[in-house]
Design an enzyme around this catalytic site. Structure first.
Site, PDB file in Angstrom:
ATOM      1  N   HIS A 108       0.852  -1.196   0.000  1.00  0.00           N
ATOM      2  CA  HIS A 108       0.000   0.000   0.000  1.00  0.00           C
ATOM      3  C   HIS A 108       0.886   1.243   0.000  1.00  0.00           C
ATOM      4  O   HIS A 108       2.116   1.149  -0.110  1.00  0.00           O
ATOM      5  CB  HIS A 108      -0.996  -0.017   1.162  1.00  0.00           C
ATOM      6  CG  HIS A 108      -0.374  -0.179   2.529  1.00  0.00           C
ATOM      7  ND1 HIS A 108       0.631   0.637   2.997  1.00  0.00           N
ATOM      8  CD2 HIS A 108      -0.631  -1.062   3.533  1.00  0.00           C
ATOM      9  CE1 HIS A 108       0.958   0.279   4.223  1.00  0.00           C
ATOM     10  NE2 HIS A 108       0.213  -0.773   4.577  1.00  0.00           N
TER      11      HIS A 108
ATOM     12  N   HIS B  74       4.102   1.332   2.147  1.00  0.00           N
ATOM     13  CA  HIS B  74       5.278   0.638   1.602  1.00  0.00           C
ATOM     14  C   HIS B  74       5.897   1.472   0.471  1.00  0.00           C
ATOM     15  O   HIS B  74       7.112   1.539   0.327  1.00  0.00           O
ATOM     16  CB  HIS B  74       4.903  -0.746   1.050  1.00  0.00           C
ATOM     17  CG  HIS B  74       4.259  -1.632   2.067  1.00  0.00           C
ATOM     18  ND1 HIS B  74       2.892  -1.806   2.137  1.00  0.00           N
ATOM     19  CD2 HIS B  74       4.782  -2.361   3.080  1.00  0.00           C
ATOM     20  CE1 HIS B  74       2.605  -2.617   3.139  1.00  0.00           C
ATOM     21  NE2 HIS B  74       3.726  -2.963   3.735  1.00  0.00           N
TER      22      HIS B  74
ATOM     23  N   CYS C  75       3.629 -13.482  17.537  1.00  0.00           N
ATOM     24  CA  CYS C  75       2.638 -12.830  16.665  1.00  0.00           C
ATOM     25  C   CYS C  75       3.009 -13.165  15.237  1.00  0.00           C
ATOM     26  O   CYS C  75       4.102 -12.849  14.777  1.00  0.00           O
ATOM     27  CB  CYS C  75       2.630 -11.312  16.858  1.00  0.00           C
ATOM     28  SG  CYS C  75       1.670 -10.501  15.562  1.00  0.00           S
TER      29      CYS C  75
ATOM     30  N   CYS D 163       3.694  -9.924  13.025  1.00  0.00           N
ATOM     31  CA  CYS D 163       5.036  -9.327  13.225  1.00  0.00           C
ATOM     32  C   CYS D 163       6.099 -10.346  12.872  1.00  0.00           C
ATOM     33  O   CYS D 163       7.247  -9.990  12.666  1.00  0.00           O
ATOM     34  CB  CYS D 163       5.307  -8.978  14.689  1.00  0.00           C
ATOM     35  SG  CYS D 163       4.237  -7.781  15.443  1.00  0.00           S
TER      36      CYS D 163
ATOM     37  N   CYS E 169      -1.431  -8.403  20.371  1.00  0.00           N
ATOM     38  CA  CYS E 169      -0.208  -7.796  19.840  1.00  0.00           C
ATOM     39  C   CYS E 169      -0.481  -6.306  19.644  1.00  0.00           C
ATOM     40  O   CYS E 169      -1.464  -5.941  18.990  1.00  0.00           O
ATOM     41  CB  CYS E 169       0.149  -8.443  18.495  1.00  0.00           C
ATOM     42  SG  CYS E 169       1.227  -7.399  17.504  1.00  0.00           S
TER      43      CYS E 169
ATOM     44  N   HIS F 207      -0.661  -5.296  15.788  1.00  0.00           N
ATOM     45  CA  HIS F 207      -1.664  -5.851  14.872  1.00  0.00           C
ATOM     46  C   HIS F 207      -3.025  -6.105  15.499  1.00  0.00           C
ATOM     47  O   HIS F 207      -3.951  -6.530  14.810  1.00  0.00           O
ATOM     48  CB  HIS F 207      -1.127  -7.143  14.230  1.00  0.00           C
ATOM     49  CG  HIS F 207       0.108  -6.891  13.413  1.00  0.00           C
ATOM     50  ND1 HIS F 207       1.376  -7.058  13.913  1.00  0.00           N
ATOM     51  CD2 HIS F 207       0.244  -6.447  12.145  1.00  0.00           C
ATOM     52  CE1 HIS F 207       2.249  -6.734  12.973  1.00  0.00           C
ATOM     53  NE2 HIS F 207       1.593  -6.367  11.901  1.00  0.00           N
TER      54      HIS F 207
ATOM     55  N   LYS G 213      -4.125   4.435  11.347  1.00  0.00           N
ATOM     56  CA  LYS G 213      -3.064   3.567  10.848  1.00  0.00           C
ATOM     57  C   LYS G 213      -3.502   2.881   9.538  1.00  0.00           C
ATOM     58  O   LYS G 213      -4.615   2.359   9.456  1.00  0.00           O
ATOM     59  CB  LYS G 213      -2.785   2.518  11.930  1.00  0.00           C
ATOM     60  CG  LYS G 213      -1.474   1.829  11.747  1.00  0.00           C
ATOM     61  CD  LYS G 213      -1.158   0.921  12.906  1.00  0.00           C
ATOM     62  CE  LYS G 213      -0.110  -0.059  12.425  1.00  0.00           C
ATOM     63  NZ  LYS G 213       0.146  -1.140  13.328  1.00  0.00           N
TER      64      LYS G 213
ATOM     65  N   LYS H  90      -3.110  -3.496   6.055  1.00  0.00           N
ATOM     66  CA  LYS H  90      -3.441  -4.422   4.979  1.00  0.00           C
ATOM     67  C   LYS H  90      -4.733  -5.137   5.312  1.00  0.00           C
ATOM     68  O   LYS H  90      -5.502  -5.494   4.456  1.00  0.00           O
ATOM     69  CB  LYS H  90      -2.339  -5.472   4.846  1.00  0.00           C
ATOM     70  CG  LYS H  90      -1.096  -4.967   4.144  1.00  0.00           C
ATOM     71  CD  LYS H  90      -0.089  -6.084   4.047  1.00  0.00           C
ATOM     72  CE  LYS H  90       1.155  -5.641   3.291  1.00  0.00           C
ATOM     73  NZ  LYS H  90       2.199  -6.629   3.309  1.00  0.00           N
TER      74      LYS H  90
END
Ligand code: MSP
Length: 511
Positions: free
Chosen positions: A20, A23, A128, A131, A145, A148, A296, A299
């Site tokens: 996205h 990145h 996780c 991660c 986590c 996430h 945030k 994905k």
């Protein structure tokens, strides 16, 4: 090439989903730096790639009824297509399932084992899978986590451990002695305090995972995906298949990564390199986070800005410009379509687009499409040249500090100065009053200023627009080889050159 060598890398992406805008921000920042170094005449190697051995990939492939290899093979062209559309100028794209990478990982693992820094133990704790990291009880927030917001898995298994604890002192000493090793300072402070709290040995293999690189001396285990991934910075530049290239470029000058993965890069990676007896990278630069409307980007939670949507609407250069101008490389920033459109209209369509369009229109209208020969300079002309000199050196300073946003603001000050020069010199009056030599000088100065903008200032940020401006100025250049070495302070454009005015670079967005 006579310049220095420069080796820049980015984090390699997980392939369980397409990248996205977050990145893209990282790859674009690194690309700006790579292109800037090439422009400065430095022999540059730029590496990006994909991190393929993750649990998420294994699970995703299974869901789709594919093998992980088939799945990752299918994802690679999709990533490559996105990076191509964004004009990312990487010299190599590493995939962690490549043979040369597998070989490198096994070699390094064995070296660290032979050194006595890897031993067999028993791991019990939280993991996780997003991660791909082991978490301690104190890391969890309401049992989830913190990165996430998913429940970690409880893992119990025999695996290999790396004696990270033994490297606490060498690491702190190294960080103390090398202030530029971790940047920006805020991230450096975080790592110093993390090491200060005490490091524990870490698990570096998994026995319950099938998709990965086998531990070289124990086929029942695969190398932990983070250790595997970090080693891409060696394999991608030729550690096991091109020793000449490796010798030339290693150590990396900058690893560009996001602020969420500093622990692995600033603690585990240097400790591993120390153990393997390999020189450490010069700088690890941890950029901030791109948020979307204050939230945030994710994905999995549906909050993503599609790179394709931005590209289709405004083109690659507009997205590159917006991200680099709006979100300074050392902190978090926000992406909204409103801000994007505002910057597009004011900075790109009004400032840069209009400067080119107006200047070339006047050359067509008053000088039959040929760049005239300048006459004697007046004070306004000298001021324009001085502001160019100042802008060029300020841009240089900002670039050396990785302050891309500030570099762009200096470039834009110069662009605005050029637009002001048009208002001050009013070429339409000079034409009416038949002040031929003066009009020639003003039109030449505008063309030369545009040449500097397109040849020396914007290419790292907006390669497509830089090429188009140079074409419209009628110059023929091998854009991939441009370098500011050997250019003159002023007077690079030859009078008499026929311009090729085209469509506006950035058509205004009508609300
Ligand atoms: N595979 C690991 C990195 C291994 S490097 C040896 C990984 N992959 S990732 O796909 O999750 O993230 C890749 C990079 O994108 C990381 O540097 C990460 O920080 C960055 N970003 C992911 N989301 C981001 C934003 N919203 N904003 C800015 N960068 C972001 O981590």
């Amino acid at each position: 090439m006579t310049g220095e060598k420069f080796y820049v890398t980015t984090a390699i992406d997980y392939v369980n989903d397409l990248p996205h805008v977050g990145h893209a921000y990282e790859k674009i920042g690194a690309d700006v730096l790579a292109r800037y170094n090439r422009l400065m005449g430095n022999d540059t190697f730029f590496l990006i790639g994909n991190d393929e051995h993750s649990l998420n990939v294994e699970r995703k492939a299974k869901e789709l009824g594919m093998s992980p290899q088939q799945y990752t093979d299918g994802m690679t062209p999709k990533f490559l297509e996105i990076w191509k559309k964004l004009e990312i100028s990487n010299n190599y794209f590493i995939r962690t399932s490549e043979q040369k990478h597998v070989k490198t990982v096994q070699e390094i693992f064995k070296r660290v084992y032979d050194k006595g820094d890897i031993y067999k133990g028993r791991y019990e704790g939280w993991y996780c899978r997003s991660c791909e990291a082991f978490l301690q009880e104190k890391d969890l927030v309401d049992g989830l986590c913190p990165n996430h917001q998913i429940e970690p898995e409880w893992i119990q298994e025999e695996n290999y451990f790396f004696r990270l604890k033994n490297y606490s002192k060498p690491l702190s000493d190294y960080i103390d002695a090398n202030p530029e090793f971790i940047e920006p300072q805020s991230r450096r402070n975080e790592i110093i305090s993390l090491i200060g709290m005490g490091l524990e040995d870490i698990s570096v293999s998994r026995s319950s995972v099938g998709w990965g690189i086998p531990v070289p001396f124990d086929n029942s285990q695969v190398v932990y995906v983070w250790i595997d991934a970090l080693i891409n910075y060696l394999s991608g530049v030729g550690y096991s298949d091109n020793s000449e290239q490796f010798k030339k470029y290693w150590p990396a000058d900058v690893h560009i990564i996001g602020k969420d993965i500093t622990r692995f890069h600033c603690v585990v990676w240097p400790a591993l390199l120390m153990s393997a007896g390999i020189e450490l990278p010069k700088t690890i630069w941890a950029h901030g986070w791109v948020n979307f409307g204050g939230k945030k980007l994710s994905k999995t939670h549906g909050r993503r800005v599609s790179i394709d949507e931005a590209l289709e609407k405004y083109g690659s250069d507009a997205l590159r410009y917006f991200l680099m101008r709006e979100i300074p490389f050392d902190r978090d920033g926000d992406f909204t379509w409103e801000k994007f459109e505002e910057r597009y209209n004011s900075d790109l369509a009004n400032d840069l687009g209009n400067l080119l369009y107006r200047s070339l229109t006047m050359i067509e209208k008053y000088r039959d499409g040929r760049i005239p020969s300048p006459g004697k300079p007046q004070s306004k002309d000298n001021e324009l040249q001085e502001s160019l000199g100042k802008a060029m050196s300020s841009v240089g300073v900002s670039m050396s500090l990785m302050n891309f946003s500030q570099a762009l603001s200096f470039i834009w000050e110069f662009i605005q100065r050029c637009n002001k020069y048009i208002e001050e010199t009013a070429p339409w009056n000079l034409h009416k009053e038949e002040k031929k030599e003066r009009l020639d000088t003003v039109l030449y100065n505008l063309s030369e200023s545009l040449w500097f903008i397109a040849y020396c200032m914007i290419p790292p940020f907006m390669p497509h627009s830089a090429r188009r401006i140079l074409e419209q100025l009628g110059t023929e250049v091998d854009f991939d080889k441009i370098s500011i070495k050997g250019i003159k302070d002023w007077g690079n454009l030859s009078p008499g050159t026929r311009i090729k005015k085209g469509e506006p670079l950035f058509p205004k967005i009508e609300k």
